[in-house]
Design a protein around this motif. Structure first.
Motif, mmCIF file in Angstrom:
data_model
loop_
_atom_site.group_PDB
_atom_site.id
_atom_site.type_symbol
_atom_site.label_atom_id
_atom_site.label_comp_id
_atom_site.label_asym_id
_atom_site.label_seq_id
_atom_site.Cartn_x
_atom_site.Cartn_y
_atom_site.Cartn_z
ATOM 1 N N LEU A 149 0.833 -1.216 0.000
ATOM 2 C CA LEU A 149 0.000 0.000 0.000
ATOM 3 C C LEU A 149 0.861 1.257 0.000
ATOM 4 O O LEU A 149 0.527 2.250 -0.658
ATOM 5 C CB LEU A 149 -0.951 -0.012 1.199
ATOM 6 C CG LEU A 149 -2.093 -1.027 1.100
ATOM 7 C CD1 LEU A 149 -2.818 -1.166 2.429
ATOM 8 C CD2 LEU A 149 -3.083 -0.639 -0.006
ATOM 9 N N ALA A 150 1.980 1.205 0.735
ATOM 10 C CA ALA A 150 2.851 2.391 0.817
ATOM 11 C C ALA A 150 3.466 2.690 -0.546
ATOM 12 O O ALA A 150 3.642 3.850 -0.913
ATOM 13 C CB ALA A 150 3.941 2.168 1.859
ATOM 14 N N SER A 151 3.772 1.656 -1.303
ATOM 15 C CA SER A 151 4.486 1.916 -2.555
ATOM 16 C C SER A 151 3.570 1.953 -3.783
ATOM 17 O O SER A 151 3.950 2.503 -4.807
ATOM 18 C CB SER A 151 5.585 0.862 -2.760
ATOM 19 O OG SER A 151 5.011 -0.421 -2.745
ATOM 20 N N ARG A 152 2.361 1.383 -3.687
ATOM 21 C CA ARG A 152 1.583 1.230 -4.928
ATOM 22 C C ARG A 152 0.139 1.724 -4.862
ATOM 23 O O ARG A 152 -0.667 1.410 -5.737
ATOM 24 C CB ARG A 152 1.640 -0.230 -5.373
ATOM 25 C CG ARG A 152 3.098 -0.666 -5.551
ATOM 26 C CD ARG A 152 3.258 -2.024 -6.127
ATOM 27 N NE ARG A 152 2.908 -2.112 -7.537
ATOM 28 C CZ ARG A 152 2.973 -3.235 -8.242
ATOM 29 N NH1 ARG A 152 3.374 -4.357 -7.665
ATOM 30 N NH2 ARG A 152 2.641 -3.251 -9.517
ATOM 31 N N SER A 153 -0.176 2.510 -3.821
ATOM 32 C CA SER A 153 -1.576 2.949 -3.693
ATOM 33 C C SER A 153 -2.047 3.769 -4.898
ATOM 34 O O SER A 153 -3.189 3.616 -5.350
ATOM 35 C CB SER A 153 -1.769 3.756 -2.408
ATOM 36 O OG SER A 153 -1.972 2.878 -1.331
ATOM 37 N N LEU A 205 -6.042 6.432 1.536
ATOM 38 C CA LEU A 205 -6.714 7.728 1.703
ATOM 39 C C LEU A 205 -5.785 8.875 1.298
ATOM 40 O O LEU A 205 -6.218 9.832 0.646
ATOM 41 C CB LEU A 205 -7.187 7.890 3.155
ATOM 42 C CG LEU A 205 -8.322 6.935 3.585
ATOM 43 C CD1 LEU A 205 -8.522 6.972 5.097
ATOM 44 C CD2 LEU A 205 -9.635 7.277 2.873
ATOM 45 N N SER A 206 -4.509 8.787 1.662
ATOM 46 C CA SER A 206 -3.546 9.840 1.275
ATOM 47 C C SER A 206 -3.436 9.909 -0.241
ATOM 48 O O SER A 206 -3.394 10.999 -0.826
ATOM 49 C CB SER A 206 -2.146 9.555 1.817
ATOM 50 O OG SER A 206 -2.164 9.541 3.193
ATOM 51 N N ALA A 207 -3.386 8.732 -0.861
ATOM 52 C CA ALA A 207 -3.254 8.726 -2.324
ATOM 53 C C ALA A 207 -4.523 9.291 -2.964
ATOM 54 O O ALA A 207 -4.451 10.024 -3.963
ATOM 55 C CB ALA A 207 -2.979 7.304 -2.821
ATOM 56 N N LEU A 210 -10.623 12.136 -3.102
ATOM 57 C CA LEU A 210 -11.066 11.707 -1.770
ATOM 58 C C LEU A 210 -12.385 12.354 -1.371
ATOM 59 O O LEU A 210 -12.500 13.579 -1.285
ATOM 60 C CB LEU A 210 -9.993 12.047 -0.718
ATOM 61 C CG LEU A 210 -10.303 11.652 0.726
ATOM 62 C CD1 LEU A 210 -10.489 10.148 0.850
ATOM 63 C CD2 LEU A 210 -9.192 12.128 1.662
ATOM 64 N N GLY A 211 -13.419 11.539 -1.138
ATOM 65 C CA GLY A 211 -14.729 12.052 -0.723
ATOM 66 C C GLY A 211 -15.187 11.432 0.588
ATOM 67 O O GLY A 211 -15.160 12.063 1.641
ATOM 68 N N GLU A 246 -9.773 13.883 11.645
ATOM 69 C CA GLU A 246 -8.757 14.855 12.087
ATOM 70 C C GLU A 246 -7.564 14.827 11.138
ATOM 71 O O GLU A 246 -6.970 15.852 10.825
ATOM 72 C CB GLU A 246 -8.303 14.529 13.520
ATOM 73 C CG GLU A 246 -9.351 14.952 14.548
ATOM 74 C CD GLU A 246 -9.178 14.302 15.912
ATOM 75 O OE1 GLU A 246 -8.077 13.794 16.206
ATOM 76 O OE2 GLU A 246 -10.166 14.313 16.683
ATOM 77 N N GLU A 247 -7.216 13.631 10.678
ATOM 78 C CA GLU A 247 -6.036 13.481 9.823
ATOM 79 C C GLU A 247 -6.306 13.927 8.382
ATOM 80 O O GLU A 247 -5.394 14.372 7.692
ATOM 81 C CB GLU A 247 -5.667 11.996 9.829
ATOM 82 C CG GLU A 247 -4.198 11.730 9.738
ATOM 83 C CD GLU A 247 -3.933 10.251 9.984
ATOM 84 O OE1 GLU A 247 -4.422 9.705 11.004
ATOM 85 O OE2 GLU A 247 -3.259 9.641 9.138
#
Ligand code: SAH
Ligand code: AVI
Length: 336
Positions: A74-78, A106-108, A115-116, A137-138
């Protein structure tokens, strides 16, 4: 807040669809499990507050590689995953728990500008509220529409906020379902997906016995504690009088079925009273009660599983060691 119509949109709404006593049909299911031969309990009962916390500790264990492996994908391919899924506006997550790894998706989504809404779906109420709060919050502007339920029971009640959806089922939790239940669950999921929707499924892959058995029987005994926690849940919810110390944790790989077989073994001849069921259950010394299976998959096996459920695999992402896979799937009925 909101103007005009006066209908304020709350950032967080969480619907709870659990009966009193924590489980939709807990009494019926537990009676059936404790009176069957061999005895069996469903793994969804691990997850009261303490069980959810113990699972979080499992994910940090040296021996428990699936969380690390899935996080690395997930960190590398989101971004790649989301592009292949058509940049969805809503992320639904089944068995969301703490959503620790979901943040990468979500960040990606935020970075891609799509993002909705995030829809966490979990049987554990406390962790779902906590996750919803932390995420708004994030991720300022994020709308959370959660559902606390048994996802096998209430799948069709998952809120639909409109727009395209990615339904993530991470952590390998699909592996905790028996083949028939898995087939039924994936077929129902397929029927819920529209032409622009995708499923993102996390699956642990078949590997050598020693690594698997170590992952489910760690040296610190956290997994053993997690397993025995189901007895405390029965004590709490059904007025049972299990002594968890009178049972030991057993975790064996069944290579024929390609799954971990997790049990509690009685350390004595004993009787347990389950007050809410008006039931007395005998355990023989050495008798084993299954509390969980955790199936391991292969690429080709998963393709067949998708096919049987009316889905087709459209993406396959693994960690560098090939321990774990995330796959994307969409309903066959909308294939071109
Ligand atoms: N997705 C997270 C958590 C996995 S643990 C991760 O990958 O780390 C499994 C999660 O599924 C727990 O949070 C548990 O509460 C939830 N769960 C298990 N069975 C469930 C069921 N039948 N219905 C809804 N949630 C369930
Ligand atoms: C939630 N599920 C995918 C975990 C697994 O690996 O099957 C639960 C678990 N049981 C023991 N350790 C972890």
């Amino acid at each position: 807040m909101s103007g005009g119509s006066g209908a304020a949109t709350e950032p967080i709404e969480v619907e709870v669809r659990l009966g009193p006593g924590g489980g939709v049909e807990m009494a019926r299911e537990v009676r059936l499990g404790l009176t069957s031969r061999p005895k069996e309990l469903a793994p969804k009962y691990f997850y009261d507050d303490r069980g959810s916390q113990l699972f979080e500790r499992i994910t940090e264990l040296e021996e428990y590689y699936p969380t690390r492996a899935e996080r690395s994908i997930l960190a590398s391919r989101s971004v790649e995953v989301l592009a292949a899924a058509g940049e969805p506006e809503t992320l639904v997550e089944l068995g969301s728990g703490s959503a620790a790894k979901t943040r990468h998706l979500l960040s990606a989504m935020r970075d891609l500008g799509c993002l909705g809404t995030y829809v966490p779906v979990d049987i554990s109420e406390a962790i779902t509220h906590e996750t919803a709060q932390t995420l708004v919050e994030e991720f300022p502007g994020l709308t959370v529409r959660g559902l606390v339920c048994d996802f096998e029971h209430d799948l069709e009640r998952v809120p639909d906020s409109g727009g395209s959806r990615l339904v993530a089922f991470l952590g390998g939790t699909i592996g905790n379902l028996y083949p028939d239940a898995r087939r039924a669950f994936l077929s129902r999921l397929a029927a819920l997906l529209g032409p622009a929707d995708h499923l993102l499924l996390g699956t642990d892959l078949v590997k050598e016995r020693a690594r698997l058995e170590a992952a489910y029987d760690d040296r610190q005994g956290v997994t053993a504690e997690f397993n025995r926690n189901v007895l405390l849940v029965l004590n709490q919810e059904l007025g049972a009088d299990f002594d968890p110390e009178a049972f030991e944790h057993v975790a064996r790989y069944d290579s024929g079925e390609q799954r971990m077989d997790i049990r509690l073994r009685s350390l004595a001849d004993q009787e347990v009273r389950v007050e809410a069921l008006d039931l007395t259950v005998r355990f023989a010394d050495g008798e084993e009660m299954r509390t969980e299976i955790s199936t391991k998959f292969t690429h080709d096996g998963l393709e067949r599983i998708y096919e049987e459920a009316g889905l087709q695999m459209t993406g396959w992402f693994t960690d560098p060691d090939g321990d774990y896979a995330l796959s994307l799937a969409s309903p066959v009925e909308f294939a071109d």
